[in-house]
Design a protein around this motif. Structure first.
Motif, PDB file in Angstrom:
ATOM      1  N   GLY A  14      47.646  52.142  44.366  1.00 49.46           N
ATOM      2  CA  GLY A  14      47.365  52.716  45.664  1.00 49.46           C
ATOM      3  C   GLY A  14      46.565  53.993  45.561  1.00 49.46           C
ATOM      4  O   GLY A  14      46.162  54.420  44.484  1.00 49.46           O
ATOM      5  N   SER A  15      46.372  54.613  46.695  1.00 44.10           N
ATOM      6  CA  SER A  15      45.626  55.863  46.781  1.00 44.10           C
ATOM      7  C   SER A  15      46.599  57.004  47.036  1.00 44.10           C
ATOM      8  O   SER A  15      47.407  56.933  47.967  1.00 44.10           O
ATOM      9  CB  SER A  15      44.609  55.781  47.915  1.00 44.10           C
ATOM     10  OG  SER A  15      43.939  56.994  48.065  1.00 44.10           O
ATOM     11  N   ILE A  16      46.521  58.042  46.228  1.00 39.85           N
ATOM     12  CA  ILE A  16      47.464  59.150  46.335  1.00 39.85           C
ATOM     13  C   ILE A  16      46.971  60.217  47.305  1.00 39.85           C
ATOM     14  O   ILE A  16      47.746  60.905  47.929  1.00 39.85           O
ATOM     15  CB  ILE A  16      47.738  59.759  44.943  1.00 39.85           C
ATOM     16  CG1 ILE A  16      48.460  58.730  44.089  1.00 39.85           C
ATOM     17  CG2 ILE A  16      48.536  61.039  45.045  1.00 39.85           C
ATOM     18  CD1 ILE A  16      48.716  59.155  42.675  1.00 39.85           C
ATOM     19  N   GLY A  17      45.693  60.374  47.475  1.00 44.12           N
ATOM     20  CA  GLY A  17      45.151  61.458  48.285  1.00 44.12           C
ATOM     21  C   GLY A  17      44.508  62.481  47.368  1.00 44.12           C
ATOM     22  O   GLY A  17      44.082  62.152  46.257  1.00 44.12           O
ATOM     23  N   ASP A  18      44.455  63.710  47.783  1.00 48.20           N
ATOM     24  CA  ASP A  18      43.758  64.739  47.006  1.00 48.20           C
ATOM     25  C   ASP A  18      44.580  65.325  45.862  1.00 48.20           C
ATOM     26  O   ASP A  18      44.056  65.626  44.809  1.00 48.20           O
ATOM     27  CB  ASP A  18      43.320  65.886  47.914  1.00 48.20           C
ATOM     28  CG  ASP A  18      42.242  65.452  48.895  1.00 48.20           C
ATOM     29  OD1 ASP A  18      41.503  64.502  48.576  1.00 48.20           O
ATOM     30  OD2 ASP A  18      42.159  66.055  49.972  1.00 48.20           O
ATOM     31  N   GLU A  19      45.877  65.511  46.068  1.00 52.17           N
ATOM     32  CA  GLU A  19      46.664  66.219  45.059  1.00 52.17           C
ATOM     33  C   GLU A  19      48.069  65.651  44.929  1.00 52.17           C
ATOM     34  O   GLU A  19      48.566  64.963  45.808  1.00 52.17           O
ATOM     35  CB  GLU A  19      46.741  67.711  45.386  1.00 52.17           C
ATOM     36  CG  GLU A  19      47.429  68.009  46.695  1.00 52.17           C
ATOM     37  CD  GLU A  19      47.370  69.472  47.085  1.00 52.17           C
ATOM     38  OE1 GLU A  19      48.420  69.974  47.539  1.00 52.17           O
ATOM     39  OE2 GLU A  19      46.319  70.107  46.943  1.00 52.17           O
ATOM     40  N   ASP A  34      44.877  55.055  30.043  1.00 58.42           N
ATOM     41  CA  ASP A  34      43.664  55.873  29.932  1.00 58.42           C
ATOM     42  C   ASP A  34      43.786  57.212  30.655  1.00 58.42           C
ATOM     43  O   ASP A  34      42.835  57.694  31.271  1.00 58.42           O
ATOM     44  CB  ASP A  34      42.433  55.109  30.446  1.00 58.42           C
ATOM     45  CG  ASP A  34      42.153  53.851  29.648  1.00 58.42           C
ATOM     46  OD1 ASP A  34      42.457  53.848  28.429  1.00 58.42           O
ATOM     47  OD2 ASP A  34      41.645  52.884  30.224  1.00 58.42           O
ATOM     48  N   PHE A  35      44.957  57.834  30.555  1.00 54.77           N
ATOM     49  CA  PHE A  35      45.178  59.109  31.226  1.00 54.77           C
ATOM     50  C   PHE A  35      44.438  60.242  30.514  1.00 54.77           C
ATOM     51  O   PHE A  35      44.404  60.303  29.282  1.00 54.77           O
ATOM     52  CB  PHE A  35      46.671  59.452  31.271  1.00 54.77           C
ATOM     53  CG  PHE A  35      47.475  58.519  32.131  1.00 54.77           C
ATOM     54  CD1 PHE A  35      47.265  58.446  33.497  1.00 54.77           C
ATOM     55  CD2 PHE A  35      48.454  57.723  31.571  1.00 54.77           C
ATOM     56  CE1 PHE A  35      48.006  57.587  34.291  1.00 54.77           C
ATOM     57  CE2 PHE A  35      49.211  56.866  32.349  1.00 54.77           C
ATOM     58  CZ  PHE A  35      48.985  56.804  33.720  1.00 54.77           C
ATOM     59  N   LEU A  62      44.252  65.206  36.795  1.00 53.64           N
ATOM     60  CA  LEU A  62      44.737  64.013  36.107  1.00 53.64           C
ATOM     61  C   LEU A  62      43.881  62.821  36.513  1.00 53.64           C
ATOM     62  O   LEU A  62      43.715  62.542  37.706  1.00 53.64           O
ATOM     63  CB  LEU A  62      46.199  63.752  36.470  1.00 53.64           C
ATOM     64  CG  LEU A  62      46.832  62.478  35.925  1.00 53.64           C
ATOM     65  CD1 LEU A  62      46.874  62.502  34.405  1.00 53.64           C
ATOM     66  CD2 LEU A  62      48.227  62.294  36.510  1.00 53.64           C
ATOM     67  N   THR A  63      43.320  62.136  35.521  1.00 46.40           N
ATOM     68  CA  THR A  63      42.562  60.911  35.772  1.00 46.40           C
ATOM     69  C   THR A  63      43.143  59.782  34.931  1.00 46.40           C
ATOM     70  O   THR A  63      43.839  60.026  33.946  1.00 46.40           O
ATOM     71  CB  THR A  63      41.062  61.083  35.442  1.00 46.40           C
ATOM     72  OG1 THR A  63      40.935  61.446  34.066  1.00 46.40           O
ATOM     73  CG2 THR A  63      40.419  62.140  36.319  1.00 46.40           C
ATOM     74  N   LEU A  72      42.759  56.708  39.288  1.00 41.95           N
ATOM     75  CA  LEU A  72      43.539  57.917  39.565  1.00 41.95           C
ATOM     76  C   LEU A  72      42.652  59.105  39.263  1.00 41.95           C
ATOM     77  O   LEU A  72      42.069  59.195  38.169  1.00 41.95           O
ATOM     78  CB  LEU A  72      44.790  57.934  38.671  1.00 41.95           C
ATOM     79  CG  LEU A  72      45.678  59.164  38.736  1.00 41.95           C
ATOM     80  CD1 LEU A  72      46.385  59.220  40.089  1.00 41.95           C
ATOM     81  CD2 LEU A  72      46.701  59.138  37.622  1.00 41.95           C
ATOM     82  N   ASP A  73      42.513  60.015  40.205  1.00 42.19           N
ATOM     83  CA  ASP A  73      41.713  61.224  40.010  1.00 42.19           C
ATOM     84  C   ASP A  73      42.243  62.279  40.970  1.00 42.19           C
ATOM     85  O   ASP A  73      41.792  62.377  42.111  1.00 42.19           O
ATOM     86  CB  ASP A  73      40.232  60.946  40.263  1.00 42.19           C
ATOM     87  CG  ASP A  73      39.335  62.130  39.913  1.00 42.19           C
ATOM     88  OD1 ASP A  73      39.859  63.188  39.497  1.00 42.19           O
ATOM     89  OD2 ASP A  73      38.110  61.986  40.069  1.00 42.19           O
ATOM     90  N   ASN A  74      43.253  63.027  40.515  1.00 42.94           N
ATOM     91  CA  ASN A  74      43.942  63.962  41.385  1.00 42.94           C
ATOM     92  C   ASN A  74      44.234  65.282  40.684  1.00 42.94           C
ATOM     93  O   ASN A  74      44.569  65.305  39.504  1.00 42.94           O
ATOM     94  CB  ASN A  74      45.277  63.376  41.856  1.00 42.94           C
ATOM     95  CG  ASN A  74      45.103  62.145  42.681  1.00 42.94           C
ATOM     96  OD1 ASN A  74      45.035  61.046  42.139  1.00 42.94           O
ATOM     97  ND2 ASN A  74      44.997  62.302  43.985  1.00 42.94           N
TER      98      ASN A  74
END
Length: 106
Positions: A14-19, A34-35, A62-63, A72-74
């Motif tokens: 899913g999508s987490i948002g900005d942070e 791949d963190f 964190l990506t 993931l890019d937050n």
């Protein structure tokens, strides 16, 4: 994603948002692979790298790839009494287990 009040959250897609903001004895477990933190690959387990901001929180970017394939890019903020854990997806976990067995057999 704001997590507080002794909560436990599991993220696998899913999508987490900005942070990601974790506080008040809460835990977030993120399943994927791949963190990287601030562009540097990191191991699975609790996030302990980043910088300390003016509020005493551990912070960084964190990506990675979530278990279902979503990116993931937050930015994250972790208060001293809270945690974020990076958990390998099941296929990665299986490969780690097989590698351990091979090493023991040698």
């Amino acid at each position: 994603l704001n997590v507080s009040n002794d909560s436990e959250v599991f993220v696998s897609g899913g999508s987490i948002g900005d942070e990601i903001d974790v506080r008040d004895y809460s835990e977030v477990s993120i399943f994927g692979n791949d963190f990287e933190i601030d562009g540097v690959p990191v191991d699975y387990g609790e996030i302990t790298t980043g910088t300390i901001d003016e509020f005493g929180r551990l912070t960084g970017t964190l990506t990675g790839i979530l278990q279902n394939g979503d990116p993931l890019d937050n930015v994250y903020y972790i208060e001293p009494d809270a945690s974020i854990f990076l958990v390998p997806e099941p296929a990665t976990l299986l490969l780690l287990g097989v590698g351990t067995l091979i090493l023991r057999a040698c």
